[in-house]
Write an enzyme that holds these catalytic residues in place. Structure first.
Site, PDB file in Angstrom:
ATOM      1  N   HIS A 262     -67.249  27.993  15.381  1.00 44.15           N
ATOM      2  CA  HIS A 262     -67.883  28.420  16.638  1.00 44.15           C
ATOM      3  C   HIS A 262     -69.356  28.688  16.381  1.00 44.15           C
ATOM      4  O   HIS A 262     -69.714  29.213  15.335  1.00 44.15           O
ATOM      5  CB  HIS A 262     -67.199  29.695  17.180  1.00 44.15           C
ATOM      6  N   GLU A 320     -60.168  27.724  21.648  1.00 43.01           N
ATOM      7  CA  GLU A 320     -59.520  26.503  22.120  1.00 43.01           C
ATOM      8  C   GLU A 320     -58.151  26.279  21.479  1.00 43.01           C
ATOM      9  O   GLU A 320     -57.280  25.665  22.078  1.00 43.01           O
ATOM     10  CB  GLU A 320     -60.416  25.280  21.837  1.00 43.01           C
TER      11      GLU A 320
END
Ligand code: ACO
Length: 390
Positions: A262, A320
């Site tokens: 991320h 996700e």
């Protein structure tokens, strides 16, 4: 070349372009605060309608305030005729769901409600939030050759979405699983789609325009888009003992493991933990626990391998990965993952629009000019045909 300025920051990374009371993302600590509450406290306890109230009013609602909001939303679920008509036509082209959502959202300003309440931001915001699940569900059914299901006014926002997708009232575990997902992704700092909404709101444009622009930003694969591939990876792995060789092969080929890493979070994304717990509760009540266990195993091996292949990069599970598991467990097709995200995030976009409207200042950064400044005018007949697409 001229006019060079020293402070161009590609991607505006680290630039503070707004002040907000809506959410704070701390990527080093792995902390997400929404409306003053840690995500871990809020998401598993609140209803989605409570989240809406919190983001739009900076406080949790009383029972009476909540009931009033629930009623307002429930009565605005039915789509205007023009919107449904458009969806029927778009379905014939088999356009992706996010494109249909963008086109349909922009028609909401045609509805007499939104037009008549052009100055009533509360009514416009309610109409937008209420319509999103109806648009996505109606379009999905049309794409699959089924007639849209009329919304229920008795079910919660989350349960009604599942009902409109399937025509069946969902069980408690699934409705709650979806609700926790919607709570978890409702707002996340100044991400690209939220920034888009704020830019449009800052020009004193209307909410339908701001939300339509934000959908356009969200639909780009660099913003949303990883949960589908993350789920594909788990299915291709298929069984625990294949996880390590499968992912080693990807990493040896220089490929990325979807659902990991991320830009902001350098520890485990706090949303991954909340969604993992929600998925566990949902799968235990009504799902394939073998798949849940496989996903946990894949996560463990992936994090170990990423540490081995990319030491010091702190590549951890992102939102996700568990989004994929949770939404799959709800029976949603991967094509519905981004639109379902939008059903939640529209609430955050609107909250940011309200904040932006308070500042009464247009968002208008500068560009550094890097072109020429002393070109000579050439008559049209004397120009070369060289084509430059800039
Ligand atoms: N798998 C393998 N390697 C990775 C991964 C991954 N998932 N993520 C980053 N890396 C590696 C990069 O190859 C790079 O290695 P190198 O320096 O040896 O070339 C290093 O880690 C740093 O990568 P960057 O791309 O610079 O990191 P950045 O912070 O910009 O990337 C991103 C963040 C785009 C999310 C990245 O981690 C990624 O591609 N992940 C996989 C896709 C994914 O899950 N996306 C969803 C993100 S969550 C969200 O959007 C809401």
């Amino acid at each position: 070349m001229s006019g060079k300025t020293a402070n161009y920051i590609p991607g505006l990374e680290g630039v503070v372009a707004a002040q907000t009371r809506l959410s704070r993302v701390d990527g080093q600590k792995g902390e997400l605060i929404i409306g003053g509450y840690p995500l871990e406290t809020l998401a598993p306890n609140a209803s989605f309608e409570e989240m809406i109230y919190l983001l739009w009013n900076s406080a949790l609602p009383t029972a009476l305030q909540l009931e009033s909001l629930q009623n307002k939303l429930a009565t605005k679920r039915e789509l205007p005729f023009a919107t449904l008509d458009l969806l029927r036509n778009v379905a014939k082209t088999r356009a992706p769901v996010m494109d249909a959502l963008r086109m349909a959202a922009s028609t909401l300003s045609l509805s007499s409600e939104v037009a008549a309440n052009g100055d009533d931001i509360d009514a416009d915001a309610i109409a937008l939030v209420a319509a999103f699940p109806s648009i996505v569900a109606a379009y999905w059914r049309l794409l699959n050759g089924q007639p849209p299901v009329m919304p229920s006014t008795d079910l919660s926002h989350a349960a009604n979405y599942l009902y409109m997708l399937t025509g069946e009232t969902p069980g408690e575990a699934k409705a709650r699983g979806l609700e926790i997902y919607l709570n978890t992704v409702v707002d996340h700092g100044l991400n690209a789609s939220t920034f888009t909404a704020r830019v449009i709101a800052s020009t004193a444009s209307d909410l339908v325009s701001a939300v339509t622009g934000a959908i356009g930003a969200l639909k780009g694969p660099l913003h949303g888009g990883a949960p589908g591939p993350a789920l594909d990876m788990v299915f291709e792995i298929g069984q625990p003992d294949k996880a390590e060789p499968y992912m080693r092969k990807l990493l040896n080929n220089g490929e990325r493991l979807m659902g990991f890493g991320h830009r902001v979070y350098k520890v485990r994304d706090p949303r991954a933990e909340v969604l993992s717990q929600a998925a566990q509760a949902m799968y235990a009540a009504d799902g394939d626990m073998q798949l849940f266990e496989l996903v946990k195993h894949v996560e463990k091996v992936a994090v170990e391998l990423l540490d081995e292949y990319k030491p010091g990069r702190n590549l951890q599970t992102n939102v996700e990965f568990y989004t994929a598991l949770l939404l799959h467990g709800l029976g949603l097709h991967a094509e519905l993952f981004s639109p379902t995200f939008a059903i939640s995030r529209v609430v955050g976009w609107l909250a940011h629009c309200f904040e932006q409207q308070q500042t009464e200042r247009i968002l208008r950064p500068r560009a550094e000019y890097i072109g020429e400044t002393e070109k000579k005018w050439v008559a049209i007949g004397d120009r070369s045909g060289k084509f430059s697409y800039v």
